[in-house]
Design a protein around this motif. Structure first.
Motif, PDB file in Angstrom:
ATOM      1  N   ARG A 107       0.828  -1.205   0.000  1.00  0.00           N
ATOM      2  CA  ARG A 107       0.000   0.000   0.000  1.00  0.00           C
ATOM      3  C   ARG A 107       0.862   1.255   0.000  1.00  0.00           C
ATOM      4  NH1 ARG A 107      -5.087  -0.205   4.011  1.00  0.00           N
ATOM      5  NH2 ARG A 107      -5.253   1.857   3.022  1.00  0.00           N
ATOM      6  N   ARG A 111       1.384   4.241  -2.829  1.00  0.00           N
ATOM      7  CA  ARG A 111       0.958   5.529  -2.272  1.00  0.00           C
ATOM      8  C   ARG A 111      -0.474   5.493  -1.774  1.00  0.00           C
ATOM      9  NH1 ARG A 111       3.767  10.250  -6.048  1.00  0.00           N
ATOM     10  NH2 ARG A 111       5.876   9.354  -5.995  1.00  0.00           N
ATOM     11  N   ASP A 112      -0.907   4.330  -1.382  1.00  0.00           N
ATOM     12  CA  ASP A 112      -2.253   4.180  -0.805  1.00  0.00           C
ATOM     13  C   ASP A 112      -2.126   4.106   0.715  1.00  0.00           C
ATOM     14  OD1 ASP A 112      -4.944   3.752  -0.404  1.00  0.00           O
ATOM     15  OD2 ASP A 112      -4.810   1.594  -0.796  1.00  0.00           O
ATOM     16  N   TRP A 113      -1.538   5.156   1.279  1.00  0.00           N
ATOM     17  CA  TRP A 113      -1.288   5.122   2.721  1.00  0.00           C
ATOM     18  C   TRP A 113      -2.379   5.786   3.544  1.00  0.00           C
ATOM     19  CZ3 TRP A 113       3.125   7.178  -0.170  1.00  0.00           C
ATOM     20  CH2 TRP A 113       2.955   8.504  -0.568  1.00  0.00           C
ATOM     21  N   GLU A 114      -3.424   6.274   2.889  1.00  0.00           N
ATOM     22  CA  GLU A 114      -4.528   6.877   3.617  1.00  0.00           C
ATOM     23  C   GLU A 114      -5.206   5.822   4.493  1.00  0.00           C
ATOM     24  OE1 GLU A 114      -6.857  10.097   4.761  1.00  0.00           O
ATOM     25  OE2 GLU A 114      -5.176  10.084   3.372  1.00  0.00           O
ATOM     26  N   ALA A 115      -5.191   6.036   5.818  1.00  0.00           N
ATOM     27  CA  ALA A 115      -5.804   5.113   6.785  1.00  0.00           C
ATOM     28  C   ALA A 115      -5.240   3.705   6.655  1.00  0.00           C
ATOM     29  CB  ALA A 115      -7.322   5.086   6.625  1.00  0.00           C
ATOM     30  N   ALA A 116      -3.950   3.614   6.325  1.00  0.00           N
ATOM     31  CA  ALA A 116      -3.335   2.296   6.177  1.00  0.00           C
ATOM     32  C   ALA A 116      -3.225   1.588   7.519  1.00  0.00           C
ATOM     33  CB  ALA A 116      -1.951   2.438   5.540  1.00  0.00           C
ATOM     34  N   THR A 118      -4.649   1.333  11.365  1.00  0.00           N
ATOM     35  CA  THR A 118      -5.824   1.672  12.170  1.00  0.00           C
ATOM     36  C   THR A 118      -5.391   1.971  13.605  1.00  0.00           C
ATOM     37  OG1 THR A 118      -7.225   0.239  10.832  1.00  0.00           O
ATOM     38  CG2 THR A 118      -8.073   0.897  12.996  1.00  0.00           C
TER      39      THR A 118
END
Length: 388
Positions: A107, A111-116, A118
């Motif tokens: 992720r 660059r899909d680190w938004e809310a990676a 919790t």
């Protein structure tokens, strides 16, 4: 005035001769010191839960070992399931917790680190922000090599393969990185300004597990005030206020309700001082006095609105349970049931606890005491109207 003082002294003696009230006063220190004894062997660090969806992954192993060996003030532990982590935070067994997904490296590379990651945290957490900085610093430490290598392999030409770039970046990055933790914590004496030795995990006077002591004290002061309200109904039924003029009775009633709250407050104040969690003598004294006045005002309002001792006795367990669950005594259930937060403004325990959890909210405790003259005025109006 002398007659009024003698009457209040007489009422104080009668109150201390009631076995049920004396038992309430003795129960508080016995309960708190028993609690201190039971937690004397427990860890005093702030506990933080970790949950890895893929516990066998290389990143999970490295991050787990780094955090478990970290020397910051938090004590990390591993939960097998996310549900276990949620329950620990809800019950107050953990300050906060982190759930790391199995595809975390992928992720980040995409660059899909938004809310990676919790973050599980209660509304009353005071350390989650600092802990998060340390956790994310360690996470970045293990991801940085791959992120930088991927970037350079895409945007720069070093004349070599990806393996050579990885070796070059790894060597330079580990030379530059020097700290495992972002923060260094010192304990400073507020009077002298001297740095004190760090408190150990077995120092019971600074043990985080003693935090519920304040909530327990607040509940017992409320219970003492409610017990005084029940005694007031008995005195009213026996005609102990009949000898005084009607315009004096509101103050007499207020005094008879204030005495048990003050006695409970005195016991609670000394319990806080002896428990080692007091926030300063004068601050504790001012807060306890304001809280006793607020409890008195609350009991006086109940007396005026509910003219039945049976109804008051039925409300005592309801108020106690509601304060225990909805206020940050030990567990704040409003974290999972936000609708119950609307009940908190009518629970006097919340004003006292919030004054210490959030010092900026201390003014609310002082402002709430304005309920006291309002109830006296309301009582005087009712007495005057009854005379007409």
């Amino acid at each position: 005035m002398k007659r009024l003082g003698i009457w209040l002294l007489f009422m104080s003696k009668r109150l201390l001769k009631r076995p049920s009230f004396v038992i309430i006063l003795c129960l508080l220190p016995c309960l708190l010191f028993s609690y201190r004894y039971l937690i004397s062997e427990e860890s005093g660090a702030v506990r933080v839960g970790l949950c890895f969806e893929d516990a066998e992954a290389e990143l999970s192993g490295e991050l787990r070992e780094a955090l478990l060996a970290n020397d910051i003030f938090a004590e990390f532990y591993v939960c097998q399931e996310a549900e276990e982590l949620y329950l620990d935070v809800a019950a107050g067994r953990a300050e906060c917790g982190y759930v790391f997904p199995a595809d975390l490296p992928e992720r980040f590379l995409e660059r899909d680190w938004e809310a990676a990651v919790t973050l599980v945290v209660s509304d009353n957490s005071r350390y989650a922000d600092y802990i998060s900085e340390a956790v994310y610093a360690r996470l970045f430490f293990f991801l940085a090599d791959e992120l930088v290598t991927d970037y350079l392999a895409t945007h720069a030409d070093f004349g070599g393969g990806r393996e050579e770039i990885e070796a070059f970046i790894a060597e330079r990055y580990r030379e530059a990185s020097s700290a495992d933790s972002i923060f260094v914590f010192h304990y400073v004496d507020g009077t002298t300004g001297e740095i004190q030795p760090q408190k150990g995990a077995d120092d019971v006077d600074h043990n985080y597990l003693t935090k519920p002591i304040r909530g327990t004290v607040a509940l017992f002061v409320l219970l003492a005030g409610l017990a005084g309200l029940v005694f007031w109904f008995q005195d009213e039924r026996e005609g102990r206020f009949a000898a005084f003029a009607y315009y004096k009775r509101p103050l007499l009633s207020l005094g008879s309700l204030l005495l048990p709250a003050l006695l409970g407050g005195v016991v609670g104040f000394f319990c806080l001082e002896l428990s080692g969690i007091a926030a300063g003598f004068w601050r504790e004294l001012a807060a306890m006095l304001l809280y006793c006045l607020l409890v008195t005002a609350f009991c006086n309002l109940l007396r005026l609105l509910i003219p039945s001792v049976n109804a008051v006795c039925a409300m005592i367990p309801i108020l106690s349970v509601a304060s225990y669950l909805c206020c940050p005594v030990i567990m704040d259930i409003t974290t999972f049931l936000p609708a119950l937060a609307y009940i908190r403004p009518i629970l006097v325990v919340d004003y006292y606890l919030e004054a210490f959890l959030q010092p900026a909210e201390f003014w609310k405790l002082a402002a709430a005491v304005l309920l006291l003259p309002v109830t006296v005025a309301f009582d005087w109006w009712k007495q005057t109207r009854a005379r007409r």
